[in-house]
Scaffold this motif. Structure first.
Motif, short mmCIF file in Angstrom:
data_model
loop_
_atom_site.label_atom_id
_atom_site.label_comp_id
_atom_site.label_asym_id
_atom_site.label_seq_id
_atom_site.Cartn_x
_atom_site.Cartn_y
_atom_site.Cartn_z
N GLN A 104 11.02 3.75 -4.68
CA GLN A 104 9.97 3.34 -3.75
C GLN A 104 8.92 2.49 -4.47
O GLN A 104 8.46 2.85 -5.55
CB GLN A 104 9.30 4.55 -3.11
CG GLN A 104 10.19 5.30 -2.13
CD GLN A 104 9.45 6.36 -1.36
OE1 GLN A 104 8.25 6.26 -1.11
NE2 GLN A 104 10.18 7.40 -0.98
N TYR A 105 8.56 1.40 -3.81
CA TYR A 105 7.50 0.52 -4.31
C TYR A 105 6.35 0.57 -3.31
O TYR A 105 6.57 0.53 -2.09
CB TYR A 105 8.02 -0.91 -4.45
CG TYR A 105 9.14 -1.03 -5.45
CD1 TYR A 105 10.47 -0.98 -5.03
CD2 TYR A 105 8.88 -1.19 -6.80
CE1 TYR A 105 11.51 -1.07 -5.95
CE2 TYR A 105 9.92 -1.29 -7.72
CZ TYR A 105 11.22 -1.23 -7.29
OH TYR A 105 12.25 -1.32 -8.19
N PHE A 106 5.12 0.62 -3.85
CA PHE A 106 3.95 0.80 -3.02
C PHE A 106 3.16 -0.48 -2.83
O PHE A 106 3.11 -1.35 -3.72
CB PHE A 106 3.02 1.85 -3.64
CG PHE A 106 3.50 3.24 -3.45
CD1 PHE A 106 4.44 3.80 -4.31
CD2 PHE A 106 3.05 4.02 -2.39
CE1 PHE A 106 4.91 5.09 -4.13
CE2 PHE A 106 3.51 5.31 -2.20
CZ PHE A 106 4.44 5.84 -3.06
N GLY A 107 2.54 -0.58 -1.65
CA GLY A 107 1.60 -1.64 -1.40
C GLY A 107 0.27 -1.35 -2.07
O GLY A 107 0.10 -0.28 -2.69
N PRO A 108 -0.70 -2.25 -1.94
CA PRO A 108 -1.98 -2.09 -2.62
C PRO A 108 -2.89 -1.06 -1.97
O PRO A 108 -3.88 -0.64 -2.58
CB PRO A 108 -2.60 -3.48 -2.54
CG PRO A 108 -1.97 -4.09 -1.34
CD PRO A 108 -0.58 -3.54 -1.28
N TYR B 36 4.66 6.87 -11.82
CA TYR B 36 3.82 5.80 -11.29
C TYR B 36 2.50 5.75 -12.05
O TYR B 36 1.95 6.79 -12.43
CB TYR B 36 3.54 6.00 -9.80
CG TYR B 36 4.75 5.81 -8.91
CD1 TYR B 36 5.61 6.86 -8.64
CD2 TYR B 36 5.01 4.56 -8.34
CE1 TYR B 36 6.71 6.69 -7.82
CE2 TYR B 36 6.12 4.38 -7.52
CZ TYR B 36 6.96 5.44 -7.26
OH TYR B 36 8.05 5.26 -6.46
N LYS B 42 -6.11 0.24 -6.80
CA LYS B 42 -4.79 -0.35 -6.60
C LYS B 42 -3.79 0.69 -6.12
O LYS B 42 -4.04 1.89 -6.20
CB LYS B 42 -4.29 -1.00 -7.89
CG LYS B 42 -5.16 -2.15 -8.39
CD LYS B 42 -4.55 -2.80 -9.61
CE LYS B 42 -5.39 -3.98 -10.07
NZ LYS B 42 -4.79 -4.64 -11.28
N GLY B 43 -2.66 0.20 -5.64
CA GLY B 43 -1.59 1.11 -5.27
C GLY B 43 -0.81 1.57 -6.49
O GLY B 43 -0.87 0.94 -7.55
N PRO B 44 -0.06 2.66 -6.36
CA PRO B 44 0.76 3.15 -7.49
C PRO B 44 1.83 2.12 -7.86
O PRO B 44 2.47 1.53 -6.99
CB PRO B 44 1.39 4.42 -6.93
CG PRO B 44 0.51 4.84 -5.79
CD PRO B 44 0.01 3.56 -5.20
N LEU B 46 5.34 1.58 -10.01
CA LEU B 46 6.46 2.25 -10.67
C LEU B 46 6.58 1.71 -12.10
O LEU B 46 6.69 0.51 -12.30
CB LEU B 46 7.74 1.98 -9.91
CG LEU B 46 9.02 2.59 -10.50
CD1 LEU B 46 9.00 4.10 -10.40
CD2 LEU B 46 10.26 2.03 -9.78
N LEU B 100 9.88 11.68 -1.62
CA LEU B 100 9.32 11.95 -2.94
C LEU B 100 8.25 13.04 -2.83
O LEU B 100 7.41 13.00 -1.94
CB LEU B 100 8.69 10.70 -3.54
CG LEU B 100 9.62 9.55 -3.93
CD1 LEU B 100 8.80 8.37 -4.45
CD2 LEU B 100 10.61 10.00 -4.99
#
Lengths: 115, 112
Positions: A104-108, B36, B42-44, B46, B100
């Motif tokens: 999973q990749y997260f937005g800001p 993360y 900011k967002g996490p 990876l 998760l």
């Protein structure tokens, strides 16, 4: 990875109002998720955004409070309805890219303050 | 995974030293373990992940080790730099599950 954008980046809202947060991805994704991160806390999954059908909500989150749309593979919205100060949090979308199972990749994030 | 415990909650190290963050999980079916890094505002992001068929994975100054028997996995950062200062989260997910479960986070401060 992919470029994930969220709008707005932050907002200050009055209690009782609603805010819609947008998430846009520049790559093909299989899964899209919405998380909440309360101040100084970890991440809690709100729901999985399903394309063309109702979102799947986690325990403690309901559609009336957090309606979610996903009209296509790369775009989703989360609405925080009838807000109260307890809704003040960072709201994050994340995506699982096609061909990258589990990752999973997260937005800001969208930083929401409710007065 | 059902529960992930992360320690320590805060960690201060001198620049150039190593930092180690440890997580334990409860679900024996967990098979994917990402880490993360979240910087302020900011967002996490990876930074590294490991799957249950591997015991160790390294990417430059960052490494993750997994002990399936003891149900714990650790993040190792060597030669720390001030830009490593951030909150680090571990997570796990079970077989066939996209969900998760996150640890509570470790605030790492690297002192110049």
């Amino acid at each position: 990875s992919a470029v994930i954008s969220q709008k707005p980046s932050r907002d200050i809202c009055q209690r009782g109002t609603s805010l819609t947060i947008q998430c846009q991805v520049d790559s093909q994704v299989t899964m899209m998720f919405w998380y909440r991160q309360q101040p100084g806390q970890s991440l809690t999954l709100i729901a999985t955004a399903n394309q063309g059908s109702e979102a799947t909500y986690e325990s403690g989150f309901v559609i009336d409070k957090f309606p979610i749309s996903r009209p296509n593979l790369t775009f989703s919205t989360l609405t925080v309805s009838n807000m109260s100060p307890e809704d003040s949090s960072i709201y994050l979308c994340s995506v699982e890219l096609a061909g990258a199972t589990d990752t999973q990749y997260f937005g800001p994030g969208t930083r929401l303050t409710v007065l | 995974g059902e529960n992930v415990e992360q320690h320590p909650s805060t960690l201060s190290v001198q620049e150039g030293d190593s930092a180690v963050i440890k997580c334990t999980y409860s679900d024996s079916a967990s098979n994917y373990f990402p880490w993360y890094k979240q910087e302020l505002g900011k967002g996490p992001q990876l930074i590294i992940d490991i799957r249950s068929n591997v015991g160790e994975k390294k990417d430059q100054r960052i490494a993750v080790t997994l002990n399936k028997t003891a149900k714990h996995f650790s993040l190792h950062i060597t030669e720390t730099q001030p830009e490593d200062s951030a909150v680090y989260f571990c997570a796990d997910s079970g077989a066939g599950s996209y969900q998760l479960t996150f640890g509570k986070g470790t605030k790492l401060s690297v002192i110049p």
